[in-house]
Enzyme design. Structure first.
Site, short mmCIF file in Angstrom:
data_model
loop_
_atom_site.label_atom_id
_atom_site.label_comp_id
_atom_site.label_asym_id
_atom_site.label_seq_id
_atom_site.Cartn_x
_atom_site.Cartn_y
_atom_site.Cartn_z
N ASP A 136 0.85 -1.19 0.00
CA ASP A 136 0.00 0.00 0.00
C ASP A 136 0.89 1.24 0.00
O ASP A 136 1.69 1.43 0.91
CB ASP A 136 -0.91 -0.02 1.23
CG ASP A 136 -2.07 0.96 1.10
OD1 ASP A 136 -2.37 1.38 -0.04
OD2 ASP A 136 -2.65 1.32 2.13
N HIS A 143 -3.56 13.96 1.14
CA HIS A 143 -3.89 13.05 2.23
C HIS A 143 -2.76 13.01 3.25
O HIS A 143 -3.00 13.09 4.46
CB HIS A 143 -4.16 11.64 1.67
CG HIS A 143 -4.35 10.59 2.71
ND1 HIS A 143 -5.48 10.52 3.51
CD2 HIS A 143 -3.54 9.56 3.12
CE1 HIS A 143 -5.36 9.49 4.35
NE2 HIS A 143 -4.20 8.90 4.13
N ARG A 152 0.62 14.85 13.79
CA ARG A 152 1.82 15.63 14.15
C ARG A 152 1.63 17.08 13.70
O ARG A 152 2.16 17.48 12.67
CB ARG A 152 3.07 15.07 13.45
CG ARG A 152 3.44 13.64 13.80
CD ARG A 152 4.61 13.17 12.94
NE ARG A 152 4.29 13.25 11.52
CZ ARG A 152 3.63 12.33 10.83
NH1 ARG A 152 3.25 11.21 11.42
NH2 ARG A 152 3.37 12.50 9.55
N GLU A 208 -10.68 4.06 3.17
CA GLU A 208 -9.74 4.87 2.38
C GLU A 208 -10.00 4.57 0.91
O GLU A 208 -9.92 3.43 0.48
CB GLU A 208 -8.28 4.55 2.76
CG GLU A 208 -7.93 5.00 4.16
CD GLU A 208 -6.43 4.96 4.46
OE1 GLU A 208 -5.71 4.20 3.79
OE2 GLU A 208 -6.01 5.69 5.37
N GLU A 210 -8.97 4.31 -2.68
CA GLU A 210 -7.69 4.17 -3.38
C GLU A 210 -7.91 3.51 -4.74
O GLU A 210 -8.93 2.87 -4.98
CB GLU A 210 -6.73 3.28 -2.57
CG GLU A 210 -6.54 3.75 -1.14
CD GLU A 210 -5.35 3.09 -0.44
OE1 GLU A 210 -4.50 2.50 -1.13
OE2 GLU A 210 -5.30 3.18 0.81
N ASP A 242 -9.23 0.58 1.49
CA ASP A 242 -8.32 0.16 2.57
C ASP A 242 -8.97 0.51 3.90
O ASP A 242 -8.72 1.58 4.47
CB ASP A 242 -6.97 0.88 2.38
CG ASP A 242 -5.99 0.57 3.50
OD1 ASP A 242 -6.15 -0.47 4.16
OD2 ASP A 242 -5.06 1.38 3.70
N ARG A 246 -8.92 3.66 12.97
CA ARG A 246 -8.06 4.80 13.31
C ARG A 246 -7.58 4.78 14.76
O ARG A 246 -6.47 5.24 15.04
CB ARG A 246 -8.81 6.11 13.05
CG ARG A 246 -9.25 6.32 11.61
CD ARG A 246 -8.07 6.33 10.66
NE ARG A 246 -8.51 6.57 9.29
CZ ARG A 246 -7.74 6.37 8.23
NH1 ARG A 246 -6.50 5.92 8.39
NH2 ARG A 246 -8.20 6.60 7.02
N GLN A 249 -4.90 2.22 14.95
CA GLN A 249 -3.75 2.75 14.19
C GLN A 249 -2.95 3.77 15.02
O GLN A 249 -1.71 3.72 15.05
CB GLN A 249 -4.26 3.40 12.91
CG GLN A 249 -3.17 3.90 11.96
CD GLN A 249 -3.75 4.54 10.70
OE1 GLN A 249 -4.97 4.58 10.51
NE2 GLN A 249 -2.88 5.04 9.84
N LYS A 262 -5.10 -2.18 9.76
CA LYS A 262 -5.36 -2.25 8.32
C LYS A 262 -5.57 -3.69 7.85
O LYS A 262 -6.20 -3.91 6.81
CB LYS A 262 -4.15 -1.70 7.55
CG LYS A 262 -3.77 -0.28 7.88
CD LYS A 262 -4.63 0.71 7.13
CE LYS A 262 -4.05 2.11 7.24
NZ LYS A 262 -4.77 3.04 6.38
N THR A 266 -9.52 -5.61 3.26
CA THR A 266 -9.36 -4.67 2.15
C THR A 266 -10.35 -5.12 1.08
O THR A 266 -10.40 -6.30 0.75
CB THR A 266 -7.93 -4.72 1.56
OG1 THR A 266 -7.00 -4.45 2.61
CG2 THR A 266 -7.74 -3.71 0.44
N THR A 368 -4.66 6.66 -0.10
CA THR A 368 -5.92 7.42 -0.11
C THR A 368 -5.79 8.60 -1.06
O THR A 368 -4.90 9.42 -0.93
CB THR A 368 -6.21 7.95 1.30
OG1 THR A 368 -6.10 6.87 2.21
CG2 THR A 368 -7.59 8.57 1.37
N GLU A 382 -10.36 12.62 7.43
CA GLU A 382 -10.09 13.94 6.86
C GLU A 382 -11.36 14.76 6.76
O GLU A 382 -11.37 15.95 7.09
CB GLU A 382 -9.48 13.78 5.46
CG GLU A 382 -8.07 13.23 5.46
CD GLU A 382 -7.62 12.92 4.04
OE1 GLU A 382 -7.30 13.86 3.30
OE2 GLU A 382 -7.61 11.72 3.67
CA CA Z 1 -4.08 3.17 2.67
#
Ligand code: CA
Length: 435
Positions: A136, A143, A152, A208, A210, A242, A246, A249, A262, A266, A368, A382
């Site tokens: 991936d 993104h 961060r 996500e 993709e 995907d 969260r 994660q 993850k 999928t 993403t 997002e």
């Molecule tokens: Ca992904």
């Protein structure tokens, strides 16, 4: 990848539904899937035309084609496309042109091929290849910046991002075909203000949006695929969701990246739109002049002139309440694959530059595919600013993250002034409650 007679926008098919306004599958598309129409039948290859499937098992049995196209059809009678993928661009192209001619208005094969059609409404699909490895990527800078800001705030984009097509090794065993339900995962999470982690169902379940990229021919260990040779190795594209937990994660991702957040599922679309079918929708790839320019192994005129793809990507949400009230799904966002900071060719060249081998049926996720506008975000984290601003759906319901019973629907389509609209069908998955 040049245009040829199979891309001619004037072509029409004797399969009437191929001319229906809004169809994803006109005669210029001809994507491949693995399907069956009865649970007692073996899975085999098929090609979409309008609302029908050309059953390649039946085509092989009737011995309708000869030469390279016949060998290609034989490879497609298997329950996965790996053997066909391994045959290379000559065989892929031969099957495409032979089918294009056979399905055209006025073809002498009309009656015989008509006996090989199966309605898509009767089909059950399978993952189209035995996927040995799944990688991936993370190729939307929008993104990467949006997510980076949440994780961060002081340092959203890592310094390597503009130099390296970032990726991680995903889990192929849990890749499933559109329509298969997705069980809400359980795992370890830790709230920022908690002293110790807790265990339970994921509370921040996300999708996500993709592109999936299927490798056709691989390479030997130690023999990188040069950037401009990647066209000979890429089989085609599909839609990929995907699914991402969260909260799991956020607790697990440092220092080695996502793992159980993850690997639980999928979802991919059944149809693979071939590299050749996508030729009219390629476009120039650019890198802003004030950004670092690619190192030489990721740079070429060919990649600059035709490396990007204009593929519109859409995500919709259908809640339990919408299903109950027979309301249409609510659109969450529309983005485009052209926003990719790196091209598919650069992903292939970078993946193999250290000598790593790719094999037929290997799958990449693009990452993403968020665009520059907030409405073009490819994930709920997002769209909701990390769960702080719920989105309002068309029926008045609200979401920060996915709830049990929610179905996420992804669609993709290409359009160009000199080429007809072709589409990817759908990638759909419905969330089941944790057990
Ligand atoms: Ca992904």
């Amino acid at each position: 990848m040049t245009l040829n007679e199979t891309h001619d926008p004037k072509l029409t098919s004797w399969v009437n539904s191929a001319q229906q306004v809004g169809t994803d599958f006109p005669i210029q598309n001809l994507p491949l899937a693995i399907f069956r129409s009865e649970s007692t039948e073996p899975f085999r290859g098929g090609v979409a035309i309008g609302d029908q499937i050309v059953d390649l098992g039946a085509v092989a049995q009737a011995e309708l084609f000869s030469g390279e196209a016949a060998a290609a059809v034989t490879a497609c009678t298997k329950p996965s496309l790996n053997a066909f993928m391994n045959m290379g661009p000559g065989a892929w192209s031969s099957l495409r042109s032979t089918l294009s001619r056979g399905l055209r208005e006025g073809s002498s094969l009309n009656e015989k091929l008509a006996n090989c059609l199966v309605p898509q409404s009767e089909a059950e699909y399978a993952v189209p290849a035995d996927i040995g490895d799944y990688t991936d990527f993370y190729t939307s800078i929008h993104h990467a910046t949006n997510i980076g800001k949440l994780f961060r705030p002081d340092n959203p984009l890592m310094p390597n991002y503009q130099w390296v097509p970032i990726g991680y090794h995903g889990r192929s065993s849990s890749i499933q075909i559109s329509g298969v339900d997705v069980r809400r995962p359980k795992g370890q999470t830790k709230a920022p203000d908690a002293l110790t982690p807790s265990f339970g169902p994921c509370q921040r379940l996300d999708y996500e949006m993709e592109m999936g990229i299927f490798i056709g021919c691989g390479n030997e260990v130690g023999q990188p695929i040069p950037l401009d040779d990647s066209d000979n190795h890429i089989f085609g594209l599909c839609l990929l969701n995907d699914w991402s937990a969260r909260d799991i994660q956020a607790w697990e991702y440092q220092p080695l990246g996502p793992f159980l957040s993850k690997s639980f599922a999928t979802t991919i679309s059944p149809w693979i739109v071939t590299w050749e079918a996508l030729a009219p929708y390629r476009k120039e790839w650019t890198r802003p002049t004030d950004h670092p320019q690619p190192l030489p192994y990721l740079e070429s005129n060919h990649n600059r002139s035709t490396g990007a793809f204009d593929i519109e990507l859409e995500v919709l949400l259908e809640t339990k309440q919408m299903r109950r009230n027979q309301e249409p799904p609510s659109q969450l966002s529309v983005s485009n694959f052209r926003y990719s900071y790196w091209t598919v060719a650069q992903m292939v060249a970078h993946h193999t530059i250290n000598g790593c081998n790719l094999r037929p049926g290997d799958l990449f996720g693009s990452g993403t595919m968020s665009g520059p506008e907030p409405t073009e975000a490819g994930a709920l984290i997002e769209l909701t600013k990390g769960g702080k601003q719920p989105v309002t759906l068309t029926n008045g319901e609200h979401r920060t993250f996915l709830e049990d019973g929610d179905a996420v629907i992804m669609r993709g389509r290409c359009q160009h002034r000199n080429a007809p609209k072709i589409g990817f069908g759908e990638a759909v998955g419905t969330i089941l409650s944790a057990t």
